[in-house]
Enzyme design. Sequence first.
Site, short mmCIF file in Angstrom:
data_model
loop_
_atom_site.label_atom_id
_atom_site.label_comp_id
_atom_site.label_asym_id
_atom_site.label_seq_id
_atom_site.Cartn_x
_atom_site.Cartn_y
_atom_site.Cartn_z
NE ARG A 103 58.28 49.43 30.40
CZ ARG A 103 58.63 50.32 31.35
NH1 ARG A 103 59.65 51.13 31.15
NH2 ARG A 103 57.93 50.41 32.47
CG HIS A 130 52.92 51.11 33.62
ND1 HIS A 130 53.38 49.83 33.80
CD2 HIS A 130 53.94 51.93 34.04
CE1 HIS A 130 54.62 49.88 34.29
NE2 HIS A 130 54.98 51.13 34.45
CD GLN A 133 54.19 53.00 38.53
OE1 GLN A 133 55.23 52.64 38.00
NE2 GLN A 133 54.16 53.43 39.78
CG ASP A 222 53.56 59.53 33.57
OD1 ASP A 222 54.80 59.54 33.75
OD2 ASP A 222 53.01 58.79 32.71
CB CYS A 262 54.61 56.11 37.41
SG CYS A 262 54.73 57.18 35.98
NE ARG A 290 55.92 48.76 38.79
CZ ARG A 290 56.54 49.12 37.66
NH1 ARG A 290 56.94 50.35 37.48
NH2 ARG A 290 56.71 48.25 36.66
#
Length: 307
Positions: A103, A130, A133, A222, A262, A290
Amino acid sequence: MAFNFLHITDFTSEEILETFEIARKVKAKVKNGEEFTPFKGKTLAMIFAKPSARTRVSFETGMTQLGGHAIFLGPNDIGIGKREAVKDIARVISRYDDFIMARLFDHAHILELAEHSRVPVINGLTDYNHPCQIMADMFTILEHRGHLRDLKIVYIGDGNNITNSWINLAARLPMHLVVSCPKGYEPDRATMEKAQKANLSKIEIIEDPKKAVKDADVVYTDVWASMGQEAEAEARKKIFIPYQVNKELLALAKPGVYAMHCLPAHRGDEITSEVVDGPNSIMFDEAENRMHIQKAIMLKLANVKIP
Ligand code: CP
Ligand code: NVA
């Protein structure tokens, strides 16, 4: 077959659907209490330049369930790109471990990591995208609806890393994807153009969120300021207020619309508590998935067949 998973488009449409099927199988094994440990003796290095709850815990737990081990390397541990060059980190860690998950801020750094790694690199979020996700999100939608036909996804808010991954998915699986964002906060233009060229999905930007949510099967949002944009958070709040996902906005979508996020959610900003905790929310299934989808991604990259 892809060696790394840095973007959803690294997988073909077929590989994406196969990964959903693997996730379904490994999820069932967990639910049935059935051990499945093909990664015995294998290690995943997890490099985090940004904070995380879900990504860290789901990868680490998933690796344990598969019989392997995961090493957490936080922002103060290896200083990727600061204490040491990205390519040197890739060369060193990939001599010890079997997978690298990272990340990072700069997307160019994950590309560089992958270029110099001997083992598969998985993107756990960059400023650009991402992918794990959105794989979990689509798998969750598939579980809830039972199919992916005639799907209208409406993303409301900042055109960010989550949005870019949705657009990448629309280049692989057919959908009607609507992005509703204020002017100046649109998703990445090149990603949009590439997905339009794939000619598989209808992808639109509709500035007015009330118009955008019409007939939506899924309303997704988000945070308005992503990790690294904290200094802009207050200014963004004023701009994004009309884009809050609340009960009134959901009422304009299809009855029974799924509300997705998310997470982490900033309750009272981009989404109200009423929606997060309400009957339309499938956010905690998303969060759980996830883990199942990331296990499936690692199994797919390692070409492990699932009984
Ligand atoms: N959704 C997600 O990636 O959560 P974390 O930032 O907590 O890992
Ligand atoms: N857009 C958010 C996603 C967090 C999972 C961020 O980058 O902070």
